[in-house]
Design a protein around this motif. Sequence first.
Motif, PDB file in Angstrom:
ATOM      1  N   ALA A   1     -31.887  46.121  79.649  1.00  0.00           N
ATOM      2  CA  ALA A   1     -31.627  44.689  79.716  1.00  0.00           C
ATOM      3  C   ALA A   1     -32.560  44.051  80.731  1.00  0.00           C
ATOM      4  O   ALA A   1     -32.461  44.311  81.927  1.00  0.00           O
ATOM      5  N   GLY A   2     -33.486  43.239  80.250  1.00  0.00           N
ATOM      6  CA  GLY A   2     -34.440  42.590  81.128  1.00  0.00           C
ATOM      7  C   GLY A   2     -35.303  41.624  80.345  1.00  0.00           C
ATOM      8  O   GLY A   2     -35.173  41.496  79.122  1.00  0.00           O
ATOM      9  N   ALA A   3     -36.192  40.934  81.048  1.00  0.00           N
ATOM     10  CA  ALA A   3     -37.044  39.921  80.437  1.00  0.00           C
ATOM     11  C   ALA A   3     -38.505  40.341  80.487  1.00  0.00           C
ATOM     12  O   ALA A   3     -38.946  41.007  81.433  1.00  0.00           O
ATOM     13  N   ILE A   4     -39.256  39.955  79.446  1.00  0.00           N
ATOM     14  CA  ILE A   4     -40.677  40.258  79.338  1.00  0.00           C
ATOM     15  C   ILE A   4     -41.442  38.982  78.982  1.00  0.00           C
ATOM     16  O   ILE A   4     -40.848  37.992  78.561  1.00  0.00           O
ATOM     17  N   SER A   5     -42.748  39.023  79.149  1.00  0.00           N
ATOM     18  CA  SER A   5     -43.587  37.861  78.866  1.00  0.00           C
ATOM     19  C   SER A   5     -43.919  37.777  77.379  1.00  0.00           C
ATOM     20  O   SER A   5     -43.881  38.773  76.650  1.00  0.00           O
ATOM     21  N   ARG A   6     -44.239  36.565  76.935  1.00  0.00           N
ATOM     22  CA  ARG A   6     -44.667  36.349  75.545  1.00  0.00           C
ATOM     23  C   ARG A   6     -46.199  36.385  75.496  1.00  0.00           C
ATOM     24  O   ARG A   6     -46.856  35.348  75.390  1.00  0.00           O
ATOM     25  N   ASP A   7     -46.780  37.546  75.594  1.00  0.00           N
ATOM     26  CA  ASP A   7     -48.235  37.684  75.544  1.00  0.00           C
ATOM     27  C   ASP A   7     -48.542  39.116  75.116  1.00  0.00           C
ATOM     28  O   ASP A   7     -47.643  39.858  74.695  1.00  0.00           O
ATOM     29  N   CYS A   8     -49.781  39.524  75.249  1.00  0.00           N
ATOM     30  CA  CYS A   8     -50.163  40.863  74.799  1.00  0.00           C
ATOM     31  C   CYS A   8     -49.437  41.952  75.586  1.00  0.00           C
ATOM     32  O   CYS A   8     -49.089  43.004  75.030  1.00  0.00           O
ATOM     33  N   PHE A   9     -49.165  41.703  76.874  1.00  0.00           N
ATOM     34  CA  PHE A   9     -48.451  42.694  77.679  1.00  0.00           C
ATOM     35  C   PHE A   9     -46.999  42.805  77.223  1.00  0.00           C
ATOM     36  O   PHE A   9     -46.470  43.907  77.045  1.00  0.00           O
ATOM     37  N   GLY A  10     -46.352  41.674  77.023  1.00  0.00           N
ATOM     38  CA  GLY A  10     -44.982  41.688  76.551  1.00  0.00           C
ATOM     39  C   GLY A  10     -44.856  42.288  75.168  1.00  0.00           C
ATOM     40  O   GLY A  10     -43.901  43.025  74.878  1.00  0.00           O
ATOM     41  N   GLU A  11     -45.811  41.979  74.300  1.00  0.00           N
ATOM     42  CA  GLU A  11     -45.774  42.546  72.953  1.00  0.00           C
ATOM     43  C   GLU A  11     -45.877  44.069  72.986  1.00  0.00           C
ATOM     44  O   GLU A  11     -45.198  44.766  72.229  1.00  0.00           O
ATOM     45  N   ALA A  12     -46.704  44.589  73.888  1.00  0.00           N
ATOM     46  CA  ALA A  12     -46.841  46.044  74.012  1.00  0.00           C
ATOM     47  C   ALA A  12     -45.547  46.664  74.536  1.00  0.00           C
ATOM     48  O   ALA A  12     -45.135  47.742  74.082  1.00  0.00           O
ATOM     49  N   LEU A  13     -44.893  46.002  75.487  1.00  0.00           N
ATOM     50  CA  LEU A  13     -43.632  46.509  76.024  1.00  0.00           C
ATOM     51  C   LEU A  13     -42.542  46.480  74.953  1.00  0.00           C
ATOM     52  O   LEU A  13     -41.727  47.411  74.858  1.00  0.00           O
ATOM     53  N   LEU A  14     -42.529  45.419  74.153  1.00  0.00           N
ATOM     54  CA  LEU A  14     -41.534  45.322  73.091  1.00  0.00           C
ATOM     55  C   LEU A  14     -41.766  46.408  72.040  1.00  0.00           C
ATOM     56  O   LEU A  14     -40.816  47.043  71.558  1.00  0.00           O
ATOM     57  N   ALA A  15     -43.035  46.653  71.696  1.00  0.00           N
ATOM     58  CA  ALA A  15     -43.348  47.695  70.725  1.00  0.00           C
ATOM     59  C   ALA A  15     -42.962  49.074  71.246  1.00  0.00           C
ATOM     60  O   ALA A  15     -42.411  49.902  70.506  1.00  0.00           O
ATOM     61  N   ALA A  16     -43.219  49.327  72.535  1.00  0.00           N
ATOM     62  CA  ALA A  16     -42.850  50.613  73.125  1.00  0.00           C
ATOM     63  C   ALA A  16     -41.336  50.783  73.155  1.00  0.00           C
ATOM     64  O   ALA A  16     -40.812  51.891  72.962  1.00  0.00           O
ATOM     65  N   SER A  17     -40.623  49.690  73.402  1.00  0.00           N
ATOM     66  CA  SER A  17     -39.158  49.741  73.421  1.00  0.00           C
ATOM     67  C   SER A  17     -38.613  50.036  72.032  1.00  0.00           C
ATOM     68  O   SER A  17     -37.662  50.817  71.874  1.00  0.00           O
ATOM     69  N   ALA A  18     -39.199  49.405  71.018  1.00  0.00           N
ATOM     70  CA  ALA A  18     -38.770  49.654  69.640  1.00  0.00           C
ATOM     71  C   ALA A  18     -39.056  51.101  69.244  1.00  0.00           C
ATOM     72  O   ALA A  18     -38.214  51.771  68.619  1.00  0.00           O
ATOM     73  N   GLU A  19     -40.219  51.595  69.629  1.00  0.00           N
ATOM     74  CA  GLU A  19     -40.584  52.980  69.318  1.00  0.00           C
ATOM     75  C   GLU A  19     -39.627  53.967  69.983  1.00  0.00           C
ATOM     76  O   GLU A  19     -39.315  55.029  69.433  1.00  0.00           O
ATOM     77  N   ALA A  20     -39.122  53.597  71.168  1.00  0.00           N
ATOM     78  CA  ALA A  20     -38.201  54.469  71.889  1.00  0.00           C
ATOM     79  C   ALA A  20     -36.793  54.435  71.315  1.00  0.00           C
ATOM     80  O   ALA A  20     -35.947  55.257  71.690  1.00  0.00           O
ATOM     81  N   GLY A  21     -36.513  53.481  70.434  1.00  0.00           N
ATOM     82  CA  GLY A  21     -35.184  53.384  69.856  1.00  0.00           C
ATOM     83  C   GLY A  21     -34.221  52.547  70.671  1.00  0.00           C
ATOM     84  O   GLY A  21     -33.002  52.630  70.482  1.00  0.00           O
ATOM     85  N   LEU A  22     -34.743  51.735  71.597  1.00  0.00           N
ATOM     86  CA  LEU A  22     -33.886  50.879  72.411  1.00  0.00           C
ATOM     87  C   LEU A  22     -33.380  49.692  71.597  1.00  0.00           C
ATOM     88  O   LEU A  22     -34.037  49.238  70.651  1.00  0.00           O
ATOM     89  N   ASP A  23     -32.226  49.186  71.969  1.00  0.00           N
ATOM     90  CA  ASP A  23     -31.643  48.019  71.306  1.00  0.00           C
ATOM     91  C   ASP A  23     -32.374  46.769  71.801  1.00  0.00           C
ATOM     92  O   ASP A  23     -32.205  46.353  72.942  1.00  0.00           O
ATOM     93  N   LEU A  24     -33.191  46.178  70.930  1.00  0.00           N
ATOM     94  CA  LEU A  24     -34.056  45.074  71.336  1.00  0.00           C
ATOM     95  C   LEU A  24     -33.296  43.774  71.579  1.00  0.00           C
ATOM     96  O   LEU A  24     -33.869  42.816  72.112  1.00  0.00           O
ATOM     97  N   ARG A  25     -32.005  43.726  71.230  1.00  0.00           N
ATOM     98  CA  ARG A  25     -31.221  42.523  71.493  1.00  0.00           C
ATOM     99  C   ARG A  25     -31.037  42.270  72.988  1.00  0.00           C
ATOM    100  O   ARG A  25     -30.660  41.165  73.394  1.00  0.00           O
ATOM    101  N   TYR A  26     -31.301  43.282  73.805  1.00  0.00           N
ATOM    102  CA  TYR A  26     -31.105  43.161  75.250  1.00  0.00           C
ATOM    103  C   TYR A  26     -32.394  42.815  75.995  1.00  0.00           C
ATOM    104  O   TYR A  26     -32.374  42.663  77.205  1.00  0.00           O
ATOM    105  N   ILE A  27     -33.502  42.712  75.266  1.00  0.00           N
ATOM    106  CA  ILE A  27     -34.792  42.373  75.884  1.00  0.00           C
ATOM    107  C   ILE A  27     -35.115  40.920  75.567  1.00  0.00           C
ATOM    108  O   ILE A  27     -35.088  40.512  74.403  1.00  0.00           O
TER     109      ILE A  27
END
Length: 311
Positions: free
Chosen positions: A51-77
């Motif tokens: 559960a945390g916040a990320i930026s809407r840019d290339c860095f945030g997109e990479a973090l979101l993709a890594a989170s999805a790949e890890a199987g994390l629940d993206l509703r908390y990001i």
Amino acid sequence: MTQPLPALLCFGEVLTDMIIQPDGRWLSRPGGAPWNVARILAGWGLPAAFAGAISRDCFGEALLAASAEAGLDLRYIQPVDASPLLAMVYSTQPPQYFFVGDHSADLHFDAANLPPGWPQAARWALFGGISLARPPLAGHLLAQARQLKAAGVRLAYDPNFRVAMDARYDAMLRQMVALADVVKVSDEDLAGLFRHHDQAAALATLQQWNPQALILYTCGAAGAQLWAGTQRLQLAPPPVAVVDTVGAGDASMAGLLASLWQAPQAALAQHLAAAVASGSAACGVAGAAVPLRSAVDALCQRLLPQVAVMA
């Protein structure tokens, strides 16, 4: 069909590590201690979320993709319109770094925007990392920890010492220790947090602040100890072909949480063996990777008979 809400939550920061390479180029990697713990738990098939916040840019997109790949629940990001949080690792031998993140995305996390019903689904919540040293986020997370504790959620706390945790962090340290059911600290954490090298005195202080807390104390190659009231267990790590130690502490925390979640009635020795096995297995893979659960379980069974009661 709506996906069930996760029971194991990790609050704090996810960031981008920018690591200098021998040829002068910078290599980016997703990081952040709470995120690493969540990623390991999810990688083992457990119902975990970061559960945390990320930026809407290339860095945030990479973090979101890594989170999805890890199987994390993206509703908390929570993607927000703010700059990314970066850790600039300008030396790896020895590790030296600084953070770039004034008014960055992580500071804009808002628990009110989490999925409806999330507190009722939570059973364990981890807090820690640099998020608790970064106002105003730190204050929001402390309040959230108090609310969850009052609701019966069990809390884990891993301060994960960084240079920003100077004397201004002392009050946060004491308050989080007092709230936590589980506290995980390393020898390096204690030296940094207490600003002295009397490890026994520092551990005694933690226990004085919260006599009921389970304390996992990791000492690198010397192994780990588990303190529970007057009970104190210790365990040396197994021989491992060390690739690197990146993420070993986070893996130890994940191993302990997984053990407490899946086998809450198990003996303390079982929980300590799980923590040491997880940290040791992480040392056998490069970077902050998810250690294979099968390797962790096999190590745990080997280590369990070696757990000793401290004199």
